[in-house]
Design a protein around this motif. Structure first.
Motif, short mmCIF file in Angstrom:
data_model
loop_
_atom_site.label_atom_id
_atom_site.label_comp_id
_atom_site.label_asym_id
_atom_site.label_seq_id
_atom_site.Cartn_x
_atom_site.Cartn_y
_atom_site.Cartn_z
N GLN A 184 0.83 -1.20 0.00
CA GLN A 184 0.00 0.00 0.00
C GLN A 184 0.87 1.26 0.00
O GLN A 184 0.53 2.25 -0.64
N ARG A 187 1.93 1.77 -3.52
CA ARG A 187 0.82 2.24 -4.36
C ARG A 187 0.54 3.73 -4.13
O ARG A 187 0.23 4.46 -5.07
N ARG A 188 0.63 4.17 -2.87
CA ARG A 188 0.34 5.57 -2.55
C ARG A 188 1.45 6.51 -3.02
O ARG A 188 1.18 7.69 -3.27
N ASN A 189 2.67 5.99 -3.13
CA ASN A 189 3.82 6.87 -3.34
C ASN A 189 4.64 6.60 -4.59
O ASN A 189 5.62 7.30 -4.83
N ALA A 190 4.27 5.61 -5.38
CA ALA A 190 5.11 5.22 -6.53
C ALA A 190 5.36 6.37 -7.49
O ALA A 190 6.49 6.58 -7.95
N ALA A 191 4.33 7.13 -7.79
CA ALA A 191 4.48 8.22 -8.75
C ALA A 191 5.31 9.36 -8.19
O ALA A 191 5.76 10.24 -8.94
N GLN A 216 6.04 -6.26 -5.22
CA GLN A 216 6.44 -4.87 -5.12
C GLN A 216 6.73 -4.28 -6.50
O GLN A 216 6.38 -3.12 -6.77
N ALA A 219 3.40 -3.57 -8.08
CA ALA A 219 2.77 -2.40 -7.47
C ALA A 219 3.41 -1.11 -7.98
O ALA A 219 2.73 -0.12 -8.25
N LEU A 220 4.73 -1.11 -8.10
CA LEU A 220 5.42 0.06 -8.63
C LEU A 220 4.95 0.37 -10.05
O LEU A 220 4.60 1.52 -10.38
N ALA A 222 2.25 -0.58 -11.66
CA ALA A 222 0.82 -0.27 -11.78
C ALA A 222 0.47 1.09 -11.21
O ALA A 222 -0.62 1.61 -11.48
N SER A 223 1.40 1.69 -10.45
CA SER A 223 1.07 2.91 -9.72
C SER A 223 1.84 4.13 -10.20
O SER A 223 1.88 5.15 -9.52
N GLY A 224 2.46 4.02 -11.36
CA GLY A 224 3.05 5.20 -11.97
C GLY A 224 4.51 5.45 -11.69
O GLY A 224 5.02 6.55 -11.92
#
Length: 272
Positions: A184, A187-191, A216, A219-220, A222-224
């Motif tokens: 999570q 997902r919140r901070n990847a971009a 991981q 998740a990276l 998929a989250s920008g």
């Protein structure tokens, strides 16, 4: 996406030896854990350019004051300005700021420590912007640094600094210690993340612990996330932060690094 090495793990600061080791390991880049006291920024740039190795960031490993009780806001800012100047010489590469927290250890309480850290980050970030240098802040666990142990705390600090120059470094090992849900967090901070660090739950390479790196990675992506990755393993008998001591240590660490790079490239669908 470039794959590099955080160089303190190698125990190297000499520019030519450091980039040669990165090339020997088949890596694209280095996150240089040294500063103006180890070499000149221009020497580092030349060595990296000649070897075809990118410099992801200047990440001063011994960034704290010589005498912690003599730490001050002015001293911290003066030191990091020199690191920024070094980064300019190295090709206007980013500078990490988490070492500024080491300059707060003599503060009487957490509130004053947070105030000093914010003031230092603002001053150094402003100077870096004037010089055309991006700043980064790595979220590190509470056993290693006095402040900023979670991504939420880092985002709050970045918001207080203001502007859009300061970005985040996420580290799989540190997240395993201090984040309730690393996926999570990603997902919140990847971009918003410039560099992602690879080391497993015991601080070795991929597969030496229980972190699900495929999850991981997914998740990276998929989250920008559009940044780079840097491998940062330590041998079990050299933790928490000691480089290899013997030839046997070097060979073991090389295996951890090479396996991690190969595994990550498999996720990326890149052969070799």
């Amino acid at each position: 996406m470039r794959i590099g090495i955080v160089t303190w793990t190698l125990g190297l600061t000499d520019p030519n030896k450091t980039v040669a080791k990165a090339r020997e390991l088949g890596l694209d880049a280095i996150q240089y854990a040294g500063d103006y006291r180890d070499c000149s920024g221009s020497a580092l740039k030349k060595a990296a350019d000649d070897a075809g190795v990118a410099i992801l960031a200047i990440d001063p490993f011994n960034a704290g004051p010589t005498e912690p009780q003599q730490a001050s806001e002015a001293g911290a800012i003066a030191y990091f300005r020199k690191v920024v100047d070094f980064a300019v010489e190295a090709g206007h590469v980013p500078v990490t700021l988490q070492g500024l927290s080491q300059w707060t250890r003599n503060c009487p309480d957490q509130a004053s420590a947070c105030q000093r850290l914010l003031a230092c980050c603002k001053a150094v970030d402003a100077y870096a912007q004037e010089k055309g240098v991006r700043t980064l802040y790595e979220v590190c666990n509470h056993y290693e640094v006095p402040l900023i142990h979670t991504s939420d705390a880092c985002r709050e600090l970045i918001g207080q600094v203001g502007g859009n120059n300061l970005r985040m470094i996420l580290d799989s090992f540190h997240m395993n210690v201090n984040e309730r849900d690393p996926l999570q967090t990603i997902r919140r901070n990847a971009a918003f993340t410039a560099i992602y660090h690879i080391s497993d739950s015991g601080r070795g390479g991929i597969g030496s612990g229980h972190i699900d790196f495929r999850a991981q990675y997914d998740a990276l992506m998929a989250s920008g996330f559009t940044g780079d990755v840097a491998i940062e393993p330590v041998l079990a008998h050299r933790t928490p932060s000691l480089p290899p001591l013997t030839r046997a240590d070097v060979e073991l660490l090389d295996q951890e690094i090479s396996r991690s790079a190969a595994t990550w490239r498999e996720y990326m669908g890149v052969a070799g």
